[in-house]
Motif scaffolding. Structure first.
Motif, short mmCIF file in Angstrom:
data_model
loop_
_atom_site.label_atom_id
_atom_site.label_comp_id
_atom_site.label_asym_id
_atom_site.label_seq_id
_atom_site.Cartn_x
_atom_site.Cartn_y
_atom_site.Cartn_z
N GLU A 182 19.96 34.87 37.78
CA GLU A 182 20.36 35.40 39.15
C GLU A 182 21.96 35.58 39.19
O GLU A 182 22.51 36.63 39.46
N LYS A 183 22.44 34.43 38.74
CA LYS A 183 24.22 34.31 38.81
C LYS A 183 24.46 35.34 37.66
O LYS A 183 25.46 36.04 37.82
N LEU A 184 24.08 35.27 36.50
CA LEU A 184 24.15 36.31 35.29
C LEU A 184 24.19 37.65 35.64
O LEU A 184 24.96 38.43 35.08
N LEU A 185 23.24 37.83 36.55
CA LEU A 185 22.82 39.37 36.92
C LEU A 185 23.81 40.20 37.61
O LEU A 185 24.30 40.92 37.42
N ASP A 186 24.23 39.09 38.68
CA ASP A 186 25.30 39.49 39.63
C ASP A 186 26.77 39.95 38.80
O ASP A 186 27.48 40.69 39.07
N THR B 187 34.62 51.47 27.34
CA THR B 187 33.20 51.18 26.76
C THR B 187 32.85 49.91 26.40
O THR B 187 33.52 49.26 25.83
N TYR B 188 31.48 49.50 26.64
CA TYR B 188 30.82 48.23 26.40
C TYR B 188 29.40 48.71 26.14
O TYR B 188 28.74 49.87 26.41
N TYR B 189 28.67 47.85 25.48
CA TYR B 189 27.45 47.75 25.05
C TYR B 189 26.70 46.26 25.03
O TYR B 189 27.43 45.40 24.89
N ALA B 190 25.50 46.30 25.72
CA ALA B 190 24.92 45.03 25.70
C ALA B 190 24.70 44.79 24.11
O ALA B 190 24.70 45.75 23.16
N ALA B 191 24.55 43.49 23.91
CA ALA B 191 24.31 43.26 22.34
C ALA B 191 23.15 42.14 22.11
O ALA B 191 22.97 41.65 23.20
N ASP C 17 21.74 33.68 28.84
CA ASP C 17 23.21 34.04 28.60
C ASP C 17 22.89 35.77 28.43
O ASP C 17 21.91 36.34 28.30
N ILE C 18 24.44 36.20 28.50
CA ILE C 18 24.57 37.60 28.22
C ILE C 18 25.60 37.94 27.10
O ILE C 18 26.66 37.17 27.19
N ASP C 19 25.43 38.72 26.28
CA ASP C 19 26.26 39.08 25.13
C ASP C 19 26.61 40.53 25.38
O ASP C 19 25.83 41.34 25.55
#
Length: 270
Positions: free
Chosen positions: A7-11, A26-30, A49-51
């Motif tokens: 939930e924290k990462l989604l925020d 510009t960004y991309y999820a990876a 995690d989020i990359d």
């Protein structure tokens, strides 16, 4: 149902997406974040995690934009004055939280998103491999110097970690090495190159893909928000992971992070 750290990462991810939109970055999820979006429309259920990858030109600009804390978010790069930050890429921290992972050097920060540069490294695959190896050799050395020996890791990897730590810091300064690594990747980058890579990625040469696979960022559902993923994400994921649509065996459905301290309600500066 998301767990508290998800939930924290989604925020954080929603905030970062809006920040990039406002600042024309510009960004991309990876990596696993793209698998989560494409296979689960959100997090891989057992992931925490989020990359993110950002093309090098925007990546360098992002670091300059974040010269100071923005709200309760802080972006730390290899050029940070903090000697306990030994990563060769950037991390976006929620300063209202506290998080510490097991490692060779204790680094107390907050819940984070990993943000990697996406570098153009060759007009041919052979050139890309050649440039990749220049960076990878330094990257693997830094990793063995800074990560902890872990139970379950192959013995020869733990041995290489142990041996690299025998080199005294007066001979090899890990902080300087992390800066040199980013400088090397930056010097290789060619914004027009046909092949690109996250040179700091865990899958090493598998991370080398044709630029066209990233293409124009496309919005995709991620839980209850939308984020940008590579245009040809199926080909991108297949190149790195193979049969990414297939769920792994139950015994492999686990996180590989080793958190020793986690408080989602306490600022790490306290």
């Amino acid at each position: 149902m998301l767990n508290p750290i998800q939930e924290k990462l989604l925020d954080m991810l929603l905030w970062f997406h809006n920040y990039c939109m406002d600042n024309h970055i510009t960004y991309y999820a990876a990596g696993g974040t793209v698998i989560g979006a494409a296979r689960h429309n959100g997090f891989i259920p057992w992931d925490d995690d989020i990359d993110i990858v950002v093309p090098r030109r925007d990546y360098n600009r992002l670091i300059k934009l974040f010269s100071e804390k923005v709200g309760h978010y802080y972006l730390e790069s290899p050029y940070s004055e903090n000697k306990d930050f030994l990563y060769s890429y950037t991390k976006l921290y929620d300063t209202n939280t506290t998080l510490m992972e097991r490692g060779n050097i204790e680094c107390k920060r907050g819940v984070y998103i990993d943000i990697f540069p996406l570098d153009g490294i060759g007009t041919t695959y052979d050139e890309a491999i050649k440039n990749f190896k220049k960076v990878d050799m330094v990257n693997m050395f830094l990793r063995t110097r800074t990560c902890a020996i872990r139970k379950g890791r192959r013995w020869y990897k733990n041995l290489s970690i142990l041996l690299s730590k025998c080199i005294p810091s007066v001979l090899v300064d890990n902080k300087k090495l992390s800066i040199q690594l980013d400088y090397l990747a930056n010097s290789i980058n060619n914004d027009q190159a046909d092949y690109v890579a996250n040179l700091m990625g865990s899958y090493r040469e598998k991370e080398i893909v044709k630029r066209e696979l990233f293409g124009k960022p496309v919005l995709h559902q991620f839980e209850n928000i939308s984020i940008f993923i590579p245009e040809r994400y199926d080909e991108y994921l297949s190149k790195i992971y193979g049969e990414w649509k297939k769920l792994p065996p139950i015994e492999k459905r686990k996180t590989y992070h080793d958190f020793v301290v986690m408080d989602l309600n306490k600022p790490y500066v306290q």
